[in-house]
Scaffold this motif. Structure first.
Motif, PDB file in Angstrom:
ATOM      1  N   VAL A 204       0.745  -1.199   0.074  1.00 58.35           N
ATOM      2  CA  VAL A 204      -0.292   0.170   0.000  1.00 58.35           C
ATOM      3  C   VAL A 204       0.565   1.152   0.031  1.00 58.35           C
ATOM      4  CG1 VAL A 204      -0.088  -0.082   2.198  1.00 58.35           C
ATOM      5  CG2 VAL A 204      -1.461   1.390   0.932  1.00 58.35           C
TER       6      VAL A 204
ATOM      7  N   TRP B  23       1.940   1.619  -3.958  1.00 52.10           N
ATOM      8  CA  TRP B  23       0.451   2.459  -4.341  1.00 52.10           C
ATOM      9  C   TRP B  23      -0.096   3.556  -3.883  1.00 52.10           C
ATOM     10  CZ3 TRP B  23      -2.610   2.864  -7.459  1.00 52.10           C
ATOM     11  CH2 TRP B  23      -3.901   2.794  -7.845  1.00 52.10           C
TER      12      TRP B  23
ATOM     13  N   TYR C  80       3.236   6.205  -5.787  1.00 56.28           N
ATOM     14  CA  TYR C  80       2.382   6.318  -7.188  1.00 56.28           C
ATOM     15  C   TYR C  80       1.700   8.098  -7.366  1.00 56.28           C
ATOM     16  CZ  TYR C  80       6.315   2.645  -9.360  1.00 56.28           C
ATOM     17  OH  TYR C  80       6.809   2.310  -9.779  1.00 56.28           O
TER      18      TYR C  80
ATOM     19  N   PHE D 233      -7.706  -0.189  -3.546  1.00 55.60           N
ATOM     20  CA  PHE D 233      -7.378   0.984  -4.022  1.00 55.60           C
ATOM     21  C   PHE D 233      -7.625   1.716  -3.931  1.00 55.60           C
ATOM     22  CE2 PHE D 233      -9.191   3.521  -7.370  1.00 55.60           C
ATOM     23  CZ  PHE D 233      -8.967   3.823  -8.437  1.00 55.60           C
TER      24      PHE D 233
ATOM     25  N   GLY E 242      -4.436   4.306  -1.715  1.00 58.43           N
ATOM     26  CA  GLY E 242      -4.220   4.822  -1.571  1.00 58.43           C
ATOM     27  C   GLY E 242      -4.434   6.576  -1.993  1.00 58.43           C
TER      28      GLY E 242
ATOM     29  N   ASN F  19      -5.875  -5.635  -8.631  1.00 58.20           N
ATOM     30  CA  ASN F  19      -5.871  -4.113  -7.722  1.00 58.20           C
ATOM     31  C   ASN F  19      -3.506  -3.938  -8.892  1.00 58.20           C
ATOM     32  OD1 ASN F  19      -6.480  -4.057  -5.551  1.00 58.20           O
ATOM     33  ND2 ASN F  19      -5.670  -5.558  -4.285  1.00 58.20           N
ATOM     34  N   VAL F  20      -3.115  -5.103  -9.711  1.00 55.38           N
ATOM     35  CA  VAL F  20      -2.242  -4.333  -9.986  1.00 55.38           C
ATOM     36  C   VAL F  20      -2.705  -3.780 -11.261  1.00 55.38           C
ATOM     37  CG1 VAL F  20      -0.080  -4.854 -11.449  1.00 55.38           C
ATOM     38  CG2 VAL F  20       0.016  -5.746  -9.288  1.00 55.38           C
TER      39      VAL F  20
ATOM     40  N   MET G 265      -4.389  -0.719 -10.572  1.00 57.90           N
ATOM     41  CA  MET G 265      -3.589   0.163 -10.299  1.00 57.90           C
ATOM     42  C   MET G 265      -3.039   0.805 -11.732  1.00 57.90           C
ATOM     43  SD  MET G 265      -2.314  -1.549  -6.737  1.00 57.90           S
ATOM     44  CE  MET G 265      -0.460  -0.473  -6.884  1.00 57.90           C
TER      45      MET G 265
END
Length: 652
Positions: free
Chosen positions: A60, A63, A66, A167, A170, A620-621, A624
Motif C-alpha cells: 500500500v 501504491w 505512485y 484501491f 492510496g 489490484n495491479v 492501479m
C-alpha cells in the motif's frame, strides 16, 4: 528509482503506524487470550501476522507513492481549519476528515497536503487487516489450530487486499476507515457475545454506543451493520443464553410460559416431531427457554430457515424485557441516527436530489456476480463437485434410474406412512425441492429485472467508473440480454450460499430434529441438527441477508463500494477448507507420495487463500496501472475541455 526510494522512506518513516499498531495488536492479543485461553495465539502466529502485514504495508505504501507522484493535487482544506466550508456534493459525514486531522497532529505533521491526508489510509488499511483477523477468530464456523489460526491470519490479509477496498487505500476516500471502524465494532460485539463472565457490563454498553456513533460518522449506511446486523446477532445470543442455567438449578414446568400445555417428560424419552402433535406443545415451550432451532446453514433447507425464524420470534416474544436489556445499546444508536435524519431532513448531507431512497430490488441480483468474480478461488470445491455430479449423472443410465425408482415406489405404496415419506422426500432433501427452489429463484429474478431495473443517471454519465462499462456491455444491451442474465445471478447466488457449507458437505443434509430427555429432575435437551458443523448458524446468515437487503435496496445507484461490507461479513463466515475434507481420510493411505504431501499441506493451510491473494494482487495491479497510466479529459462536441480541464482517471 526515485519512487522506490520514496516508498522505502515512507515505510520506514511510519513511526506512528508502528507504535500505534503495536499498541493495538498488544491490546487485541491480550483480549483474545483472555477470551480463549485454550487457543490463545502463540509467538508463531504473531510472527505470521507481522510478516503478512509487512507485505501489506509495503504494497500500500508503494501504491501511495505512485498516486502522490501522479495525482499531487490536494483534495480538501480542513487541515487549514476552515471547517465552515462544505462541498454540497459531499454526501457522507466528516468522520474521515476529523480522524485524519487528529492523526496528522498527533504524528507531528503540520502540512495540509494531499500526501499527508492520504497517508492516513495506510494506517487504516493495516488496522482493517488486524481487526478482520480477530473478527475471523471470533466467528464460529472455522476450525481451531493449526488450520483455523492460519485461515484467520491469511483471511485478514485478503480482506484488506479486497480490490474495491484496497484501491482507495492510496486515495483520501471514506471506505477504508469506514470498514475499519465497523470491524472494530464487530470485534467488540464478538467479545460481548463470547464472554464467559456473563452479560456485558454498563461500561461496555457505553463503548458499544460510542463505536456505533463513530461508524455512523464515517458513513450513514453503517447503521444497518452496527444496529441491524450486530444487534440481531446479539439478540440471538441473548436468547440462546436463556438456556445457560446451572446444571443443579431446580427445574419445574412452571418455568414455561405455555401454562396451558405443560409438557410431560420421562427420563430417556425422545420427542419426535413427526409423531402426533408433540411439536405443537413441546417445541414452542422449549423455544421460550432458549432452545431455539438454529441449525448450521449447511444443514438447512428453506423449511429449516423458516423454523429458525419462528423459534427466534417465539423466544423473543416471551422474553422481551430480557432481550431489551441486552440490545438497548443498539436501540440507542438507532435512536441517535433517527434524530440525525430528522434534524438533517434526510439521510445524506449533500446532493439530496440525486440520492433519494428508492426501492431497488435488482441490487440483490447484482451482488452475487460481484461475489463470484472477486471470490472465484473460494468456489473451487463447489465447481469441482458440481462437475463431478454432472459427469456421474451423464454416465448413469437414465432407464435404470427410472425403473429402480418405480420399484422403490411400488414397494412403499401400501405403507401407511407413504404420504409422510413423500412429504419428507419433497420438503427435506429431495431433488424435486431443488428444482422448485431454482424455478422460484428464476421466476423472482425475472420479475425483478422486468419491473424493477433502475438505471441511475450517474451510471450513464460518469465514464470514469467501471460500472459504467459493465452496464454498457450487459444490461443496456437490451431486454433480451437483461433477462438472460437472470440464470447467471441465480448460479452466482448458489455459489455464494454454498461457500458457507461445511467443507465435508456438498449440500444440506436433512436432519430431523429430536429432543432427548437425559434427566428427570433437570432435563438436558439437545436438538440434533448437526451442531459440530463448521457452517455458520442459519440465524447468522438470515440476519446477514436481511442487513444486506436493507443497505442495498434503498440505493438507486449501483456503486461497487456499497458492496464492500456485505462482502466482508460474508467472507468472515466462509469456513476453512482442507484437502483431507475434500478428498476423504483414505487419501493419505492410497495415493502417491506427492498427493500425500499435498494433503498434508492442505490440512494446515487453506490453499484457496493463496489463490485468492494472487487473484486480488492481479486485479489490484491492473486497476492501479490503469488509474496511473490511462488519464483522459472530458471534451464537448466542439473539442473544448469540460470540468475545468481536470484530468479524469478510471476507478471503482
Amino acid at each position: 528509482m526515485e519512487l522506490l526510494t520514496g516508498t522505502l522512506d515512507l515505510v520506514l518513516g511510519q513511526k506512528f503506524l508502528l507504535i500505534a499498531s503495536s499498541g493495538v495488536l498488544a491490546i487485541a492479543l491480550g483480549s483474545f487470550s483472555q477470551q480463549y485461553k485454550r487457543d490463545q495465539l502463540d509467538l508463531k502466529a504473531i510472527v505470521k501476522f507481522g510478516l503478512l502485514n509487512s507485505v501489506l504495508v509495503a504494497f500500500v505504501s508503494l501504491w501511495l507513492s505512485y498516486v502522490n507522484a501522479s495525482v499531487p493535487s490536494p483534495y480538501l482544506v480542513y487541515c487549514q481549519g476552515r471547517y465552515s466550508q462544505w462541498d454540497d456534493k459531499i454526501t457522507t459525514p466528516p468522520g474521515l476528515y476529523l480522524a485524519a486531522i487528529a492523526w496528522s497532529r498527533f504524528a507531528g505533521k503540520t502540512d495540509c497536503s494531499a500526501q499527508t491526508l492520504r497517508q492516513f489510509n495506510v494506517v487504516a488499511i493495516f488496522w482493517t487487516s488486524l481487526f478482520a483477523t480477530f473478527s475471523q477468530f471470533f466467528v464460529k464456523g472455522t476450525r481451531w489450530s493449526p488450520l483455523r489460526s492460519n485461515f484467520a491470519l491469511h483471511s485478514g490479509l485478503n480482506i484488506a487486499l479486497f480490490p474495491i477496498l484496497f484501491f482507495f487505500s492510496g486515495l483520501f476516500y471514506t471506505d477504508v476507515l469506514s470498514t475499519c471502524v465497523v470491524l472494530v465494532a464487530y470485534s467488540n460485539h464478538s467479545s460481548r457475545v463470547s464472554s464467559e463472565t456473563g452479560p456485558p457490563g454498563f461500561l461496555n454498553d457505553l463503548y458499544t454506543i460510542a463505536l456505533g456513533v463513530c461508524a455512523l460518522c464515517m458513513r450513514q449506511t453503517n447503521v444497518f451493520w452496527v444496529v441491524v446486523y450486530m444487534g440481531g446477532l446479539e439478540a440471538v445470543a441473548a436468547l440462546k443464553d436463556l438456556n445457560q442455567e446451572p446444571a443443579d438449578a431446580p427445574f419445574t414446568a412452571t418455568h414455561s410460559k405455555f401454562q396451558l400445555f405443560p409438557p410431560r417428560y420421562t427420563q430417556g424419552h425422545v420427542y419426535d416431531p413427526s409423531v402426533g402433535g408433540a411439536q405443537l406443545h413441546f417445541f414452542p415451550w422449549r423455544y421460550t427457554l432458549g432452545e431455539v432451532y438454529d441449525p448450521p446453514v449447511g444443514d438447512a433447507w428453506p423449511g429449516d430457515l423458516a423454523l429458525c425464524v419462528l423459534s427466534l420470534a417465539c423466544a423473543a416474544w416471551w422474553n422481551f424485557f430480557t432481550l431489551l436489556r441486552r440490545i438497548y445499546p443498539h436501540i440507542i444508536t438507532m435512536g441517535l441516527f433517527a434524530a440525525f435524519v430528522v434534524w438533517n431532513e434526510g439521510v445524506v448531507l449533500g446532493d439530496k436530489s440525486n440520492h433519494v431512497a428508492t426501492l431497488h430490488a435488482a441490487q440483490m441480483l447484482y451482488i452475487w456476480p460481484l461475489f463470484a468474480f472477486f471470490s472465484a478461488p473460494l468456489f473451487i470445491p463447489q465447481v469441482v463437485r458440481c462437475l463431478s455430479t454432472v459427469c456421474r449423472f451423464l454416465t448413469k443410465s437414465s432407464s435404470t434410474s427410472a425403473s429402480s425408482w418405480l420399484r422403490e415406489s411400488d414397494s412403499h405404496v401400501e405403507n401407511k406412512q407413504f404420504a409422510l415419506k413423500v412429504f419428507n422426500a419433497v420438503f427435506s432433501n429431495g431433488p424435486l425441492l431443488s428444482t422448485l427452489l431454482v424455478a422460484a429463484c428464476l421466476m423472482v429474478g425475472l420479475m425483478i429485472v422486468h419491473f424493477n431495473t433502475i438505471i441511475h443517471p450517474f451510471t450513464l454519465a460518469d465514464n470514469r467508473h467501471y460500472m459504467f462499462y459493465v452496464f454498457r456491455y450487459s444490461i443496456l444491451r437490451g431486454s433480451i440480454v437483461r433477462h438472460a442474465l437472470v440464470p447467471v445471478y441465480v448460479f452466482c447466488g448458489w455459489l455464494s450460499w454454498s461457500a458457507l457449507y461445511d467443507s465435508k458437505s456438498s449440500k444440506p443434509a436433512a436432519v430431523t430434529p429430536s429432543i432427548i430427555i437425559t434427566s428427570a429432575t433437570r432435563p438436558s435437551f439437545s436438538i440434533l441438527n448437526g451442531g459440530t458443523s463448521q457452517s455458520p448458524p442459519a440465524s447468522t446468515v438470515i440476519i446477514l441477508l436481511l442487513t444486506t437487503t436493507l443497505s442495498l435496496m434503498t440505493a438507486p445507484l449501483v456503486e461497487p463500494r456499497y458492496f464492500i461490507l456485505p462482502w466482508v461479513f460474508w467472507r468472515l463466515l466462509v469456513p476453512a477448507w482442507s484437502m483431507d475434507d475434500f478428498f476423504g481420510t483414505d487419501q493419505i493411505a492410497t495415493d502417491k507420495p506427492s498427493s500425500i504431501w499435498l494433503v498434508r499441506v492442505g490440512n494446515r493451510y487453506d490453499v484457496r487463500l493463496v489463490l485468492e491473494s494472487i487473484w486480488f494482487l492481479l486485479i489490484n495491479v491492473i486497476t492501479m496501472y490503469i488509474f496511473l497510466t490511462r488519464p483522459f479529459y472530458w471534451k464537448a462536441e466542439d473539442g473544448s475541455l469540460l470540468d475545468g480541464g481536470n484530468v479524469q482517471r478510471f476507478m471503482w
